[in-house]
Each structure stands twice: as structure tokens, then as C-alpha cells.
Design a protein around this motif. Sequence first.
Motif, PDB file in Angstrom:
ATOM      1  N   ASP A  54       0.824  -1.214   0.000  1.00  0.00           N
ATOM      2  CA  ASP A  54       0.000   0.000   0.000  1.00  0.00           C
ATOM      3  C   ASP A  54       0.852   1.255   0.000  1.00  0.00           C
ATOM      4  N   GLY A 106      -2.115   2.601  -2.018  1.00  0.00           N
ATOM      5  CA  GLY A 106      -3.252   1.787  -1.652  1.00  0.00           C
ATOM      6  C   GLY A 106      -4.186   2.397  -0.633  1.00  0.00           C
ATOM      7  N   TYR A 107      -3.788   3.481   0.023  1.00  0.00           N
ATOM      8  CA  TYR A 107      -4.616   4.095   1.057  1.00  0.00           C
ATOM      9  C   TYR A 107      -5.469   5.215   0.477  1.00  0.00           C
ATOM     10  N   LYS A 161      -3.291   0.759  -6.265  1.00  0.00           N
ATOM     11  CA  LYS A 161      -2.402  -0.392  -6.521  1.00  0.00           C
ATOM     12  C   LYS A 161      -2.667  -1.012  -7.899  1.00  0.00           C
ATOM     13  N   LYS A 203      -9.346  -2.448  -1.111  1.00  0.00           N
ATOM     14  CA  LYS A 203      -8.524  -2.408   0.089  1.00  0.00           C
ATOM     15  C   LYS A 203      -9.409  -2.273   1.318  1.00  0.00           C
TER      16      LYS A 203
END
Length: 837
Positions: free
Chosen positions: A687, A692-693, A771, A792
Motif C-alpha cells: 500500500d 493503496g490508502y 495499486k 482495500k
Amino acid sequence: MCGIFCAVVPHDPAIPRPDPLPDRLTRDLLEGRGPDLGGQLTVVATPDDAGAGTGASFELRFLARVLHLRGDSPEPQPAVDARGNVLLWNGEVFGGLEVPPGESDTSVVLRALAGDGGDSGSDGVDSAIVSTLSLVRGPWALLYYQRASRCLWFGRDCFGRRSLLWLFPEAGDAGDGGGSGGGGGTVDPRWFAISSVASQQVPAGARWSEVPADGVYKVHLGSGGSGGSCLHVEWFPWRWSPPELAPPSGVDGAARTTPDTQDDSCHCHSGSPLDTTPRPLGGTRGETPTEEDGRAEELPPFFCVTKSKAYPGLRSFVPPMNMSVPQSPSAHPQGPHPQAPHPQSPHPQDPHPQGPHPHGPGPLGPDVISERMVAARQLVEALDEAVRVRCIPENCGGGSGSSGAGEGGVGVGDGSTDDGGGAGNAGGSTSGYGGNGGSIAGEASVAVLFSGGLDCMVLAALAHRHVPAHEPIDLLNVAFECRRRPLGGAVASGIGRRHRGHGKNSRKPAGARKGDPPKRGAPAAQVAKDERSNGDGSAAPPAESGAGEEEMEIGGRDGGPFDVPDRLSARAGLEELRTLFPHRRWRLLGVDVRADELASARARRIAHLVHPARSVLDDALGCALWFAARGRGELLLDEGDWEGTPPSEPGSPPPGSTTAAAAVTMPAGPELFVSRAKVLLSGLGADEQLAGYSRHAARFRQGGWSALAAELRAELGRIGRRNLGRDDRVTADHGKEARFPYLDEAVVSQLSALPAHVKAEPGAARGTGDKLLLRQAALVHLGLAEASARPKRALQFGSRIAHMEGGGGGSGGGPRERGSDSCSRLVQQHHPSPECV
């Protein structure tokens, strides 16, 4: 994996000193990390050692505990060579230095640090140490006492993948003292300790903090005359070097090569391989370290740190982050079809919530698409090698004689156990939380910390290539007891009871074929409105939902207390792995945690392991990882699981038994299954490098590609102090080692060289653009169609620990917490131990 400790105290009978260190609990925590072997050693560094007539004497108390994973037999630590040099090594050599078959990497590193063996002055000694540590590829933390120069070296790898803490007396003038000691006098303030892990029971006024992953430190124990107030400390920072400047590989090259001088334009390491300018630590109060330095804790005045003038630093071959941005900005950040969801998206009904953004690139051209295709293939190749070196039997306790994947079972899984060697050998953790000993035939040597998400699914698929074909791979999935709450707010009656045969061990419906995914109640998309994690523990609710109460539909039709989102996605992931790799024995282990068990383990153990981290997020992730790494729970079994499976698991029916048609329920209590795998693969780092966040999407909306690239650079710069030290401490407490393939040097190098728009499309729908490079790699090169589309979900929400404690506004009953808040549950109310001053 090892637990290492060293206390450095002035050796003057006339002056009281902090004695003894470590305290009982810290010693016990060290034993949890290394159940196979242990030892201790005391060395007195006198002025005569350096040929000087005036330096102060110091006593060094070394203590080590060893988890045996490499070599034919455990290597005793502290390791001492013929010249009296002492090494405490907590690391793995996965490249850079050659480790002969059957030999421990500890002995290889000890020889390399000594160079050619001559005591020909400090220049040659420093050259060997700096060059050796520049060569090592893999996670490490070390303590190394070089006897001839009376210098203690310590530090961590450039990412901080292994925990290392330091303890100093309360900051103050040299004459103030750091506490009271024996005899009622003033303690000499020039003492400190360094450890892999530590309890909250510390000498009065002292505190533990993370050693920055910014290089290696060299403490001159002869600096300052008798009664002097300062210890001279040299700092060797990490610096990037182009591959053409690399020293020759092998021990000789490491011992003889002096790092090339670099000008100020070269990229430097300070706290990580991604910060720009290292700042020397000041020995005075006028130079207080800053958060950007990775040194938020002020060092005491006697610890006088300056950057080494003789050497520019340690080489790192991880390049600086590619900060380039795409040309031709346009109003369509997500490509030619801004509203089109991912073709495999589990939320096809959800439109893109953010809309267009002026900072985004134009429609993807063939050059970007082609670059991404090439990068996806290269990423899989780099990850495959990173997983390989972390999974082959000789690196997992299987010994050099173990067979490779697909061969017979001779020697595989025959990990080392306590052989009675060493005076300090305890033969296992005395805490009751220790390791499980060596693996046995038919048991797993490798496990995956498993939520069913994209990162761990990729690791599981790659591990299948390299783990011997006859070994199972354990998938460890943690769930915290969560009571289903109707929309009215009351807790449904009876939900706290454990339901057998549903939710956890549900049978397939009549007529279902083997290989069909079992129907287990609501699909994953209906489990909950998936939390959008900012990565700091706070939930960023979808734009259309505001910040209102989350509708908590927790899983199966009966609302079982452990049917949390990560449990359902883990089941779906298991089915996909079984479909792709039907001959592998995949064992999904459900680690269920009740509220009372969580509170007890946190108070007795986890709060100390997480320390000095103290936030709500540290609490949630530390607890979740501790229970998952323990690997004790129920095998989640379905019809047909026993077909062709040797009866190695507890409760296994005999081969060919017709009773296997029914779902198998493991017995409760002490009969629960325990995974014996010593190596745990973790998806940490994916991440942070691949956006990814949800905070990455927010940064992109605020400032475009340049802001996103800057955020990704900062992510890797702080991962050591935010995540890695804490995660290493909690997972290693069970005599197991967490390994991070996404943070392999080659993987990070490849990803750092790519521009942000190749790695992600943060303007696209969730589960699509985040991602994106890894999603494409998983889909095209590994066949993980379902996993490549899975959104995610942060561990603290997917496991429901945040809801148990109130951090998600759920059933914990307390006020809603932010991940960055200080966590009162981690604060232990201790008086100083009688053993401490």
C-alpha cells in the motif's frame, strides 16, 4: 530472528550505576523472540584495550536469544571471534554476502565485519564494517563490539525491518544524574541500553524510543577522560549509490572496499532511503531533533552524535523516488472512461465518487499502457525472487539438506529445536507465549498473514511456487468478536454465542460440486460499507454516506460474532487459491479473539511489545498481528477437505473415511490447532509504495501527481518508525519471523524507479485504480481474477478490532477514536521494578 540486548554502563566501583539491566520482563520478552538458544556475556572495555592511558572504563552486558532458521545447527549468540569482537545479529542475509550451505549467516557476517583479520588501525576496521553492511541484502539489526578500537556499532537496515530500541536516562546536564542507584549516590549519567524489545518497566526518568533507520552508529567508549561528560558517537548515514559504483560482491570485496566519495548532489538517506538531506544530531540542547529527521525524541547531552567525516555513509542501492509527472494535464484523471468501473469490481453499482480533477493526466496513451504492462511483468519477477529466498527450506529452518519444491520429503520441515547447547539455553519461552519448536514432517514451514486481500493473495500464489509441494501453506486469519447491532442500536440477542455449522464451518448446499465456492450468507460486498482507510486508523466514509453511523451487517445469515469482513474475504481467497492450485494443501486457520482474551493478552504482553508506540492504531494493529502470528485457532474446513490429505491435523479422520462428508469442527479450548510455521509472509509495504490508502487519493485530489509522488516518497521514509519496528516486535513474540517481500531491496528499487502514474490511478473507482500495477500483475501473470478486483480494507476494520474497542464507532461502547489518538489501553500503570533504578 533473534532478540538482542546490550547495556553500556560506566565501570567505576566508586559511582553507583543502573543495575541490573534488563529487567525481568524485558528478559522474558527477549526469550519469546528466540526460544531455541540463548546466552549472555559481559565485557569490560578498559583504556588499556585501546592503548590509551586516560579513557573511562565501561561495562558492556550482552544478552541474546536465538530463533534458529539458517544453518545446520543454531549459532550461539553473543558470537565472539578469536580477536574478542562480539556480534549480536538479528537479521537475514538474502543477498550480497555468500552464505555457504549449512552455515549460519551470523558466522558469515562476523567474519566479514572483521575484514582481513588484521588489527591495522581504525581505518581498515571501519572500511570492513561499512562495506559489509552496505553489501547485505535483507532485514537486519545488529550490535557489534570491535575490541581493538573499543567501539560499539549498532543500527538497522535502511527500511528498519527489524526492531531496535535505545534507552537513555532522563535528559539533563551531566551532573544531574539519571536516577538513584546503589549506595544512595548519584548515578553516572553516561549509561544507555539497546534492545530488540523492551517492557514499560524502566528506570525512573528513562524512556525507550526507536533507533532511527537512518544508518549505523559507532560509539567511541574511550572518548572523554575519566569523569568526562560526553561520549563521541559517529553516524554513518545511508546514501544511494548507482549500481556502477557498487563494490565487488563477496566477503573480500566487502572487507577491502572503501565507499566512493559522493558529491552533495547525490541522494542521501536520513531515516529512510527517501529523505533528502541528513542532519547531524546535536549534542547540545540547541539542536533538538525533529520529526522529519526521524528523531522526535531528544537525545541526552552526553550522547554527542556527529556525521562521520571519514566515510560518506553506507551504500544503499535503492534509487531515489521517481518524481516525474505525466504530460498534458486533462480533466479526466482516471483515463478514457472516468465512470467505468473495473471489469471485475465487486461494486459495479458504485459510480466514481470524486468526479474529474484538473491535475490528472489525459486519456492513457499506448506508451503509458505499454510501460505499465512491462512494469507489471517485472514486478512479478522481482516479487517472485523475493518470495523464493524467503520460502526455500534452507532459509526456513529446514536445513541445507532439505529437498526442493516438488521433491521427496527427506529432511523437509526438520527445523532445529533446542539441542541443549549454551549455558543460557532455556529451551523455550517461559512466558507461555513462546514458539512451538521446530516444524515436523507434514507441517507447514511457511504461513501467510492472510485477509484474502490482494497483497497477501499475491504472496500466497508466489509462495506456492517455492514451498515444497508436499508441505501445506498455512493462511492465518484473525477475527475479533463483534456483536451484530441492528439499525436501532440494540445488540441482537444470542449473537454472542458461538454457532457451529454456520458462518465458521458452513457446509455446502446439497448438490454442490467440489470446487464450487460455498454459499456462506451475504456476499462480501454486502458485509458492510467497506471502510476507506486513511492508513492512520481513521475511517474516511464514502462521500455519499457522510460521517454517519455504519450499518453493521457482520456476515453470515446468523450474524456469527466472528464472521467479520476479513473472514469472508479470506474464505473467498481460499477458494480462488484452491481453484488455481488444487494440489496444494491450503490450511485456512481462523484465529478468533474474544474481548476478555484480548484484554488479558494486551495487559500481560502486547502493551509492552507495542511500546514505545502508543496510538490507537498501534494498539489495534499490534493486537491483531500478535494474535494472528500466534496461529492458534480452528481450521476452517469444508466438505471434501480431507480427500487425499494426510491425517496430520488434530481430529483428522482416517484416510478414505466416509465421515469426511460432514463439515469438520475442531474442538474448543487447548485442543485448538496451532500452526508450527516459523516464517510468516506479510504484505506490508504494498500500500505504501503503490498508493493503496485513501489518503493517497485525497493527496491526488488536492495537488495532482506531484503531490501523490511526494506522499509515496514520504511513506517509505516513515515506514520504519510507523510500522516495521512495532510489527517485528509483536510477531516475533511467538518465536516466529515476519518477512516482507514487498520491502525486498530489488522490489523497492523497481517500484521507486517508476513514476506514480504507472503505479496507480488514484482518480479511478476504489478497488480499481489503487495499486493498479499490482492488480494488473495479479490478474495477467498470476490469474488472480477475483483478488485483483478486491478493494482495500484496513486490518483494524476488516478484523473488527476497531469496532470491538470503539475505534470504529461500533460495539465497543466507548467514544469514537481516531487512529492517531493516544491509547489509554496501552499505558501500563507500573511502578519501577525492584530490579530497576
